[in-house]
Design a protein around this motif. Sequence first.
Motif, PDB file in Angstrom:
ATOM      1  N   VAL A 165      12.319 -34.302 -17.668  1.00  0.00           N
ATOM      2  CA  VAL A 165      13.769 -34.114 -17.739  1.00  0.00           C
ATOM      3  C   VAL A 165      14.196 -34.124 -19.205  1.00  0.00           C
ATOM      4  N   LYS A 166      14.913 -33.110 -19.629  1.00  0.00           N
ATOM      5  CA  LYS A 166      15.351 -33.014 -21.017  1.00  0.00           C
ATOM      6  C   LYS A 166      16.316 -34.151 -21.359  1.00  0.00           C
ATOM      7  N   THR A 167      16.128 -34.774 -22.529  1.00  0.00           N
ATOM      8  CA  THR A 167      17.026 -35.829 -22.994  1.00  0.00           C
ATOM      9  C   THR A 167      17.559 -35.483 -24.372  1.00  0.00           C
ATOM     10  N   GLU A 168      18.865 -35.651 -24.553  1.00  0.00           N
ATOM     11  CA  GLU A 168      19.488 -35.485 -25.866  1.00  0.00           C
ATOM     12  C   GLU A 168      20.043 -36.828 -26.310  1.00  0.00           C
ATOM     13  N   PHE A 169      19.698 -37.251 -27.529  1.00  0.00           N
ATOM     14  CA  PHE A 169      20.119 -38.542 -28.053  1.00  0.00           C
ATOM     15  C   PHE A 169      21.250 -38.382 -29.058  1.00  0.00           C
ATOM     16  N   GLY A 170      22.203 -39.336 -29.011  1.00  0.00           N
ATOM     17  CA  GLY A 170      23.335 -39.309 -29.927  1.00  0.00           C
ATOM     18  C   GLY A 170      24.600 -39.757 -29.223  1.00  0.00           C
ATOM     19  N   ALA A 174      25.955 -42.824 -22.029  1.00  0.00           N
ATOM     20  CA  ALA A 174      24.728 -42.489 -21.310  1.00  0.00           C
ATOM     21  C   ALA A 174      25.122 -41.850 -19.980  1.00  0.00           C
ATOM     22  N   TYR A 175      24.606 -40.649 -19.699  1.00  0.00           N
ATOM     23  CA  TYR A 175      24.940 -39.986 -18.441  1.00  0.00           C
ATOM     24  C   TYR A 175      23.973 -38.830 -18.187  1.00  0.00           C
ATOM     25  N   TYR A 176      23.969 -38.353 -16.952  1.00  0.00           N
ATOM     26  CA  TYR A 176      23.165 -37.198 -16.561  1.00  0.00           C
ATOM     27  C   TYR A 176      24.110 -36.059 -16.204  1.00  0.00           C
ATOM     28  N   PRO A 178      24.227 -32.713 -14.246  1.00  0.00           N
ATOM     29  CA  PRO A 178      23.489 -31.874 -13.301  1.00  0.00           C
ATOM     30  C   PRO A 178      23.493 -30.388 -13.657  1.00  0.00           C
ATOM     31  N   SER A 179      24.602 -29.892 -14.208  1.00  0.00           N
ATOM     32  CA  SER A 179      24.726 -28.451 -14.463  1.00  0.00           C
ATOM     33  C   SER A 179      23.669 -27.936 -15.437  1.00  0.00           C
ATOM     34  N   THR A 180      23.226 -28.793 -16.362  1.00  0.00           N
ATOM     35  CA  THR A 180      22.200 -28.393 -17.326  1.00  0.00           C
ATOM     36  C   THR A 180      20.908 -29.180 -17.135  1.00  0.00           C
ATOM     37  N   ASP A 181      20.896 -30.054 -16.113  1.00  0.00           N
ATOM     38  CA  ASP A 181      19.719 -30.896 -15.837  1.00  0.00           C
ATOM     39  C   ASP A 181      19.283 -31.637 -17.099  1.00  0.00           C
ATOM     40  N   THR A 182      20.276 -32.274 -17.751  1.00  0.00           N
ATOM     41  CA  THR A 182      20.019 -32.944 -19.023  1.00  0.00           C
ATOM     42  C   THR A 182      20.534 -34.381 -18.994  1.00  0.00           C
ATOM     43  N   VAL A 183      19.741 -35.295 -19.552  1.00  0.00           N
ATOM     44  CA  VAL A 183      20.147 -36.685 -19.723  1.00  0.00           C
ATOM     45  C   VAL A 183      20.658 -36.864 -21.146  1.00  0.00           C
ATOM     46  N   PHE A 184      21.777 -37.559 -21.288  1.00  0.00           N
ATOM     47  CA  PHE A 184      22.336 -37.868 -22.612  1.00  0.00           C
ATOM     48  C   PHE A 184      22.272 -39.371 -22.824  1.00  0.00           C
ATOM     49  N   MET A 185      21.791 -39.777 -23.997  1.00  0.00           N
ATOM     50  CA  MET A 185      21.569 -41.195 -24.282  1.00  0.00           C
ATOM     51  C   MET A 185      22.037 -41.565 -25.684  1.00  0.00           C
ATOM     52  N   PRO A 186      22.591 -42.793 -25.852  1.00  0.00           N
ATOM     53  CA  PRO A 186      22.804 -43.299 -27.207  1.00  0.00           C
ATOM     54  C   PRO A 186      21.437 -43.463 -27.867  1.00  0.00           C
ATOM     55  N   ASN A 205      17.497 -40.940 -15.751  1.00  0.00           N
ATOM     56  CA  ASN A 205      16.470 -40.083 -15.155  1.00  0.00           C
ATOM     57  C   ASN A 205      16.430 -40.269 -13.650  1.00  0.00           C
ATOM     58  N   GLY A 206      16.856 -41.452 -13.191  1.00  0.00           N
ATOM     59  CA  GLY A 206      16.973 -41.682 -11.754  1.00  0.00           C
ATOM     60  C   GLY A 206      17.983 -40.739 -11.134  1.00  0.00           C
ATOM     61  N   HIS A 207      19.116 -40.543 -11.810  1.00  0.00           N
ATOM     62  CA  HIS A 207      20.095 -39.556 -11.323  1.00  0.00           C
ATOM     63  C   HIS A 207      19.454 -38.167 -11.274  1.00  0.00           C
ATOM     64  N   ALA A 208      18.682 -37.845 -12.315  1.00  0.00           N
ATOM     65  CA  ALA A 208      18.038 -36.529 -12.359  1.00  0.00           C
ATOM     66  C   ALA A 208      17.055 -36.351 -11.212  1.00  0.00           C
ATOM     67  N   SER A 209      16.451 -37.449 -10.762  1.00  0.00           N
ATOM     68  CA  SER A 209      15.499 -37.341  -9.645  1.00  0.00           C
ATOM     69  C   SER A 209      16.181 -36.866  -8.368  1.00  0.00           C
ATOM     70  N   GLY A 210      17.498 -37.051  -8.290  1.00  0.00           N
ATOM     71  CA  GLY A 210      18.238 -36.655  -7.100  1.00  0.00           C
ATOM     72  C   GLY A 210      18.704 -35.220  -7.099  1.00  0.00           C
TER      73      GLY A 210
END
Length: 300
Positions: A165-170, A174-176, A178-186, A205-210
Amino acid sequence: MSRSSSSAGRADVYNRITTEIIAAIEAGSGDWRAPWFHDGSSIARPTNVSSGKRYRGINTLALWATGFAAGYCDGIWGTYKQWQDAGAQVRKGERSTTVVLWREIKVSQQADDEDDDDGHRRMFARAFSVFNIAQVDGYERPATPVLPEAERLAHAEAFITNLGVKTEFGGSEAYYRPSTDTVFMPPFTSFRDAASFYGVWLHENGHASGAKHRLNRDLSGRFGSAAYAAEECCVEILSGLVLADLGIAHHPRPDHAAYIASWLKVLKDDPKAIFTAASKAQQAADWMHAQQPHAEEVAA
């Protein structure tokens, strides 16, 4: 170790973790707070300079309106005295913004109700004038603790990376998405400790698993709805389970129990909610393990 015995061992751990979470909730899990630091710098998150608490309700809207209209780029606010106590000075001629603090007080019953000592409560509003950090001089923001990069855990990084699952930091959220299947993290450095970082990363990533192309859970619930609450409970339990699998936290952390408890209030009419969430969490944890390279080796 065979695949079946490995899965059985995880199931035993998952049952224990879920039982401990429930026990922590029943014992009183306390208030949840985000496990990463936030200095209140976002204009969208109005924060009081003295208490460090975020403004709520209509006050948030009032400070948003003022902040955007004035072009402020920071979300820290305080009264004249609070800024003075912080070693700063509101500049002459600056205009304040009004916020309201509601207080609940107990009012005595009438004389003919003397036998009833319950009393009743009334809400009283008190107005305060506050100023943005952009309107003061001499304020030095307290240094935000930084989590050393050396505390990263290679095996946890590899485990989550293998999920694909793609993750973008910054930023500070913190959220997922769905439209881009991307996790955002501090960023890692903004968290209180390594376990908090990996716990939140696993949560998202748990949200992404759904997602529909994975486990196809219902991710359509709006914030505050029962569907949203059920999903939050599921992935927070999942986070605790996998942290135990990775040897990062062998028991549920207090913040996990507090977060789950906050959402169970929405599901108060469903006594089986925690068990349903735990079942879906185990399914998601099994999916995560199935994405690991060693999963094929164990099966072979």
